[in-house]
Write a protein that holds these residues in place. Structure first.
Motif, mmCIF file in Angstrom:
data_model
loop_
_atom_site.group_PDB
_atom_site.id
_atom_site.type_symbol
_atom_site.label_atom_id
_atom_site.label_comp_id
_atom_site.label_asym_id
_atom_site.label_seq_id
_atom_site.Cartn_x
_atom_site.Cartn_y
_atom_site.Cartn_z
ATOM 1 N N LYS A 85 68.497 25.037 52.553
ATOM 2 C CA LYS A 85 69.995 25.472 52.581
ATOM 3 C C LYS A 85 70.686 24.753 53.430
ATOM 4 C CE LYS A 85 69.017 29.957 50.371
ATOM 5 N NZ LYS A 85 69.222 31.618 50.748
ATOM 6 N N LEU A 86 70.334 24.733 54.686
ATOM 7 C CA LEU A 86 71.191 24.162 55.692
ATOM 8 C C LEU A 86 71.196 22.556 55.594
ATOM 9 C CD1 LEU A 86 72.592 24.199 58.592
ATOM 10 C CD2 LEU A 86 70.139 23.736 59.809
ATOM 11 N N ILE A 87 70.188 22.094 55.063
ATOM 12 C CA ILE A 87 70.494 20.733 54.785
ATOM 13 C C ILE A 87 71.265 20.431 53.669
ATOM 14 C CG2 ILE A 87 69.213 18.612 54.126
ATOM 15 C CD1 ILE A 87 66.645 19.381 55.591
ATOM 16 N N ASP A 88 71.030 21.392 52.399
ATOM 17 C CA ASP A 88 72.069 21.154 51.316
ATOM 18 C C ASP A 88 73.432 21.484 51.679
ATOM 19 O OD1 ASP A 88 69.848 20.619 49.932
ATOM 20 O OD2 ASP A 88 69.598 22.511 49.022
ATOM 21 N N SER A 89 73.641 22.391 52.522
ATOM 22 C CA SER A 89 75.041 22.720 52.922
ATOM 23 C C SER A 89 75.510 21.637 53.886
ATOM 24 C CB SER A 89 75.001 24.143 53.890
ATOM 25 O OG SER A 89 76.377 24.388 54.372
ATOM 26 N N GLN A 90 74.988 21.029 54.620
ATOM 27 C CA GLN A 90 75.303 19.815 55.385
ATOM 28 C C GLN A 90 75.589 18.865 54.670
ATOM 29 O OE1 GLN A 90 72.442 19.284 58.244
ATOM 30 N NE2 GLN A 90 73.404 20.625 59.913
ATOM 31 N N SER A 91 74.705 18.572 53.570
ATOM 32 C CA SER A 91 74.876 17.366 52.647
ATOM 33 C C SER A 91 76.267 17.587 51.756
ATOM 34 C CB SER A 91 73.736 17.154 51.511
ATOM 35 O OG SER A 91 72.563 17.114 52.187
ATOM 36 N N ASP A 92 76.532 18.772 51.399
ATOM 37 C CA ASP A 92 77.852 19.095 50.865
ATOM 38 C C ASP A 92 78.992 19.188 51.634
ATOM 39 O OD1 ASP A 92 76.351 19.884 48.600
ATOM 40 O OD2 ASP A 92 76.335 22.127 48.710
ATOM 41 N N MET A 93 78.839 19.358 52.922
ATOM 42 C CA MET A 93 79.969 19.047 53.651
ATOM 43 C C MET A 93 80.191 17.576 53.947
ATOM 44 S SD MET A 93 79.748 21.882 56.738
ATOM 45 C CE MET A 93 78.155 21.634 57.050
ATOM 46 N N ILE A 94 79.171 16.824 54.053
ATOM 47 C CA ILE A 94 79.344 15.258 54.333
ATOM 48 C C ILE A 94 80.036 14.569 53.132
ATOM 49 C CG2 ILE A 94 78.010 13.134 54.316
ATOM 50 C CD1 ILE A 94 75.896 14.763 56.066
#
Length: 281
Positions: A85-94
């Protein structure tokens, strides 16, 4: 990043998982297992046999240990999900940041484009007309003015009319063939003097047209056909000179390279081939 995007990211990544539902079953299993063991062997003195303690360790690992391993695996799976979830969230933010950067870049490019077009229009109104007037003034000057400046009188054939205007040297009916008889050094000096203003005007117009093609008709109207023919001859003469940028200016000004449709342009083209060596590929 927008405020709501920050809150969303915090909600997705900042929430901590409660591991007590995993710890409690392990504790209950341990209490029950040890309680059953103690209940069965209550009253007996502590054993001095290693085999008895080994049996106790096997019992504990088979009960409490299994429960602890299962709980650990479940905690590991939960941790992996949280990291995903953290990686997906960071990917979305990127991705959102990249989109924002692209939008900012487009805005900057649009502003830069608008600024360049504004400069081009300012040049078309305030700079081009005076330069055209200067070229008009040069066109009606007598060519012997340049002869005196370069001490070329003795180099000119005696039958040449040295009182003809500069404009006549670039017109189809002009007497310009004698220029081909000059030595290369004199030819370059005299040619540069004659074509300098026309060439600079052509470069200026070419640079403007690369930013605002819609001004082509305006430039041709302001410059006039005679002056534009002079620009064409100047460009053809200097096409092989160092840093002439002929290919760029040729496209913008629609100048045909090679064989020309009118004698004057063809003559200045061939004269430039003689004066300046072609650059090696």
């Amino acid at each position: 990043m927008k405020e709501e995007e920050k809150i969303e990211a915090t909600d997705q990544t900042g929430k901590k998982y409660n591991y007590w539902p995993l710890v409690l079953p392990v504790m209950v299993t341990a209490i029950v297992a040890i309680g059953v063991y103690v209940n069965n062997f209550w009253g007996l003195p502590p054993s001095r046999k290693p085999s008895d303690w080994a049996a106790f360790a096997t019992y504990v690992s088979g009960t409490v240990g299994v429960a602890a391993v299962v709980a650990t695996l479940m905690a590991f799976v939960i941790t992996l999900k949280q990291q995903k979830k953290l990686i997906d969230s960071q990917s979305d933010m990127i991705i959102k940041q990249e989109q924002q950067l692209d939008l900012t870049r487009q805005q900057l490019e649009g502003e830069e484009r608008r600024r360049k077009v504004e400069l081009v229009y300012n040049c078309a109104v305030n700079i081009i007309p005076p330069v055209v007037k200067e070229l008009e003034r040069q066109r009606v000057m007598r060519s012997d003015y340049f002869f005196d400046g370069f001490d070329l009188v003795q180099e000119v054939p005696p039958d040449v009319n040295i009182h003809q205007t500069v404009g006549e040297l670039f017109s189809d009916g002009g007497e310009y063939s004698w220029l081909d008889q000059l030595d290369k050094g004199w030819l370059i000096c005299f040619g540069e003097a004659l074509t300098g203003n026309a060439y600079r005007l052509g470069v200026l117009v070419s640079d403007c047209l690369y930013e605002a093609k819609e001004l082509e008709d305006y430039f041709r109207s302001v410059i006039g056909s005679d002056n534009f023919s002079m620009i064409e001859c100047a460009m053809l003469f200097k096409k092989n000179s160092v840093n002439s940028g002929f290919s760029r200016h040729q496209r913008a000004l629609r100048i045909v390279d090679g064989k020309q449709s009118n004698p004057a342009a063809q003559f200045w083209h061939d004269l430039g081939e003689k004066a300046f060596e072609k650059p090696t590929e």
